[in-house]
Design a protein around this motif. Structure first.
Motif, PDB file in Angstrom:
ATOM      1  N   VAL A  54      -1.922  -4.867  -1.880  1.00 16.67           N
ATOM      2  CA  VAL A  54      -3.289  -4.412  -2.129  1.00 16.67           C
ATOM      3  C   VAL A  54      -4.234  -5.593  -2.335  1.00 16.67           C
TER       4      VAL A  54
ATOM      5  N   VAL B 212      -7.684   2.733  -0.463  1.00 13.82           N
ATOM      6  CA  VAL B 212      -6.379   2.952  -1.107  1.00 13.82           C
ATOM      7  C   VAL B 212      -6.574   3.690  -2.424  1.00 13.82           C
TER       8      VAL B 212
ATOM      9  N   THR C 197      -2.784   7.567   4.409  1.00 12.63           N
ATOM     10  CA  THR C 197      -3.098   6.243   4.955  1.00 12.63           C
ATOM     11  C   THR C 197      -3.553   6.363   6.408  1.00 12.63           C
TER      12      THR C 197
ATOM     13  N   VAL D 182       0.813  -1.214   0.000  1.00 10.49           N
ATOM     14  CA  VAL D 182       0.000   0.000   0.000  1.00 10.49           C
ATOM     15  C   VAL D 182       0.845   1.261   0.000  1.00 10.49           C
TER      16      VAL D 182
END
Length: 303
Positions: free
Chosen positions: A131, A142, A118, A92
């Protein structure tokens, strides 16, 4: 409306014999939240892709601050596609840093922005996960972070609330409001019309590639036909059917939704309601955005 920043001017697009867009025209002002709604296949995603330069229009023009959108302009747009636009095997944080750098941020600035978003979107514990291993809701978060990480000057979001739980919906709603408060124009499509009604300054409803309704939500809800909601516990089910200028739209137990023809006196209708016995409610009915949408999309395809 605020001074127009993003303008879609008579944009048309055809795929063979299929007309996807027919002179699509609207604009979004600075700090405005614009809801873009329509049935599946109506042309929402095609419009957004043309605005981003992902697709080329057959005719018409997209302008940003009065100038045609070009490569440099696109770097300042935050885009969230409906389908996943992420690298599934990248972690991520690594992915967000990479995308921010593509938009021109330094390595240090990209990492700082990725960490901030985040954290804000509840993804901090997932920064080092791939992901593809996240839930669909977290993948959607995301995707939003990817649209925001480079501090864009305009946001174009295709179904951003899809798959989100109520907490995530609240977080995303707050983010969009904050961006608008900072002067960023936001355009998003959604089938969740209650959210559109609650969040948006203006809404555009498209049908068969054409804009058929465009205006402030409050104005759209107050305009149109003259409707009343009545609660009459002792009235027979057909009490309103013989009244001149009155159309009975629905009956739910003792609750009646009626529509008055132009020139029909509401007080005359109220007097008729009183003659049935107790009147618990007699109030103007403001249609919801869902009702407006249903009426628009069922009116038929324009010639």
């Amino acid at each position: 409306m605020a001074e127009a920043v993003l303008e879609i001017d008579r944009v048309s697009k055809r795929y063979g014999e299929v007309v996807a867009l027919r002179e699509m025209t609207f604009s979004i002002g600075a700090g405005e939240l614009f809801g873009f709604v329509g049935s599946n296949g109506a042309g929402k995603t095609t419009t957004m892709r043309i605005a981003l330069g992902v697709l080329a229009a057959d005719s018409g023009e997209v302008r940003w601050n009065g100038r045609p959108v070009d490569f440099e302009t696109r770097r300042n747009i935050g885009y969230m596609p409906e389908e996943r636009g992420l690298y599934p095997k990248m972690k991520v944080l690594e992915q967000l840093v990479y995308l921010a750098e593509l938009h021109g941020l330094s390595s240090k600035g990209a990492r700082k922005a990725a960490e901030e978003w985040t954290e804000r979107l509840g993804l901090a514990p997932r920064r080092d996960e791939e992901v593809q291993k996240l839930s669909l809701g977290n993948q959607q978060r995301v995707q939003l972070a990817a649209a925001l990480v480079h501090d864009p000057e305009v946001l174009v979001l295709d179904e951003p609330f899809s798959g989100l739980d109520p907490v995530a919906v609240d977080v995303m709603s707050q983010v969009l409001r904050e961006k608008c408060a900072a002067g960023v124009p936001v355009m998003f499509s959604s089938h969740q019309l209650d959210l559109v009604e609650r969040l948006c300054d203006r809404v555009g409803i498209i049908r068969s590639g054409q804009m058929v309704v465009n205006g402030k939500v409050s104005e759209l809800r107050t305009g149109g036909s003259d409707r009343y909601l009545l609660d009459l516990p002792y009235a027979p089910a057909d009490w309103a059917r013989e009244l001149p200028g009155v159309t009975e739209l629905s009956v739910d137990g003792s609750r009646f939704l009626i529509e008055l023809a132009p020139g029909t006196d509401s007080q005359t209708v109220l007097a008729a309601a009183v003659r049935t016995g107790e009147v618990r409610e007699f109030s103007p009915h403001r249609p919801t955005l869902t009702e407006l949408f249903r009426n628009v999309v069922t009116e038929g395809t324009p010639a």
